[in-house]
Scaffold this active site. Structure first.
Site, short mmCIF file in Angstrom:
data_model
loop_
_atom_site.label_atom_id
_atom_site.label_comp_id
_atom_site.label_asym_id
_atom_site.label_seq_id
_atom_site.Cartn_x
_atom_site.Cartn_y
_atom_site.Cartn_z
N LYS A 14 0.89 -1.06 0.09
CA LYS A 14 -0.02 -0.12 -0.06
C LYS A 14 0.73 1.08 -0.07
CE LYS A 14 -2.45 -0.44 3.51
NZ LYS A 14 -1.70 -1.69 4.32
N ARG A 89 -11.40 1.78 8.46
CA ARG A 89 -11.14 0.46 8.70
C ARG A 89 -12.29 -0.42 9.21
NH1 ARG A 89 -5.85 0.94 12.16
NH2 ARG A 89 -7.56 0.98 13.84
N ARG A 123 11.17 -7.93 6.36
CA ARG A 123 11.42 -6.48 6.56
C ARG A 123 12.15 -6.36 7.49
NH1 ARG A 123 5.29 -3.75 6.08
NH2 ARG A 123 5.19 -4.62 8.38
N ARG A 156 10.99 -4.62 12.46
CA ARG A 156 9.95 -3.64 13.18
C ARG A 156 9.36 -4.24 14.63
NH1 ARG A 156 6.08 -1.26 8.45
NH2 ARG A 156 7.82 -0.49 7.05
N ARG A 167 -2.87 -9.25 13.14
CA ARG A 167 -3.12 -8.27 12.39
C ARG A 167 -3.97 -8.83 11.01
NH1 ARG A 167 2.12 -6.45 13.18
NH2 ARG A 167 2.82 -6.91 11.24
#
Length: 212
Positions: A14, A89, A123, A156, A167
């Site tokens: 995104k 959301r 990541r 992260r 999530r």
């Protein structure tokens, strides 16, 4: 003026696609996740609440997201339009968005959960300068060392198996139904996000009828 919403599970690209569109068409990129990460880094009053939520792998409270996005859009500094990443959301937020802004389209980046896991867990973030890396597509020259500043690369805080699983559950339960609301208005363009960023960008641009 062009006004878009971009949706997709975390790791679907995104942020990358929103930035490409923003740069190409002079749009303001309003990224909810970046706003919260900035608050954490700046140690604002909002930071402690956001940090606890993010570390647990949960989505930040909808009312908090709502107020942050409304405040940002109320600045009206988006002369040529905007692309919102990470909002709405839930159904209430989607209805508010449709009532308040004459949006031109909703970009849905479609990606299987297995591919999301592969990408997200690869990541890394430079602990010194904040530069993003993905070990699948952009490995540093020296393992775990930032090419730009020599800082140490770290995962992260919220990129763990447990947090990611939470999530994904939240996304499917709460966020996906928002697409149904937008689909009723025939705003949604769904794109296969498993391809390269350049290929995804070109399909998005073509499907939205945007000029070269």
């Amino acid at each position: 003026m062009r006004k878009y919403v971009i949706m997709g599970v975390q790791g679907s690209g995104k942020g990358t696609q929103a930035r490409l569109l923003a740069e190409r068409y002079d749009l303001v990129h309003i990224a909810v996740g970046d706003t919260f990460r900035w608050n954490i880094k700046a140690h604002t009053k909002l930071a402690a609440q956001v940090r606890r939520t993010v570390a647990a792998g949960r989505l930040v409270d909808d009312d908090l997201v709502d107020s942050v996005v409304r405040e940002r859009l109320d600045r009206h500094d988006w002369n040529y339009g905007f692309i919102v990443d990470g909002f709405p959301r839930n159904g209430r937020q989607a209805e508010f968005f449709l009532e308040s802004y004459d949006i031109d389209g909703v970009i849905h980046l479609d990606m299987p959960d297995a591919e999301v896991r592969r990408r997200v867990l690869a990541r890394r973030l430079c602990s010194r300068c904040g530069l993003d890396y993905n070990l699948i597509a952009s490995r540093p020259a020296t393992e775990d060392v930032c090419d730009a500043c020599g800082g140490r690369l770290v995962s992260r805080e919220d990129d763990t198996e447990e947090a990611l699983a939470q999530r994904l559950r939240d996304y499917h339960e709460k966020t996906r139904p928002v697409l149904d609301i937008f689909r009723r208005k025939e705003y949604v363009v769904s794109v296969d996000a498993t391809r390269t960023p350049a290929e995804v960008h070109e399909e998005v641009r073509t499907r939205l009828g945007l000029p070269d």
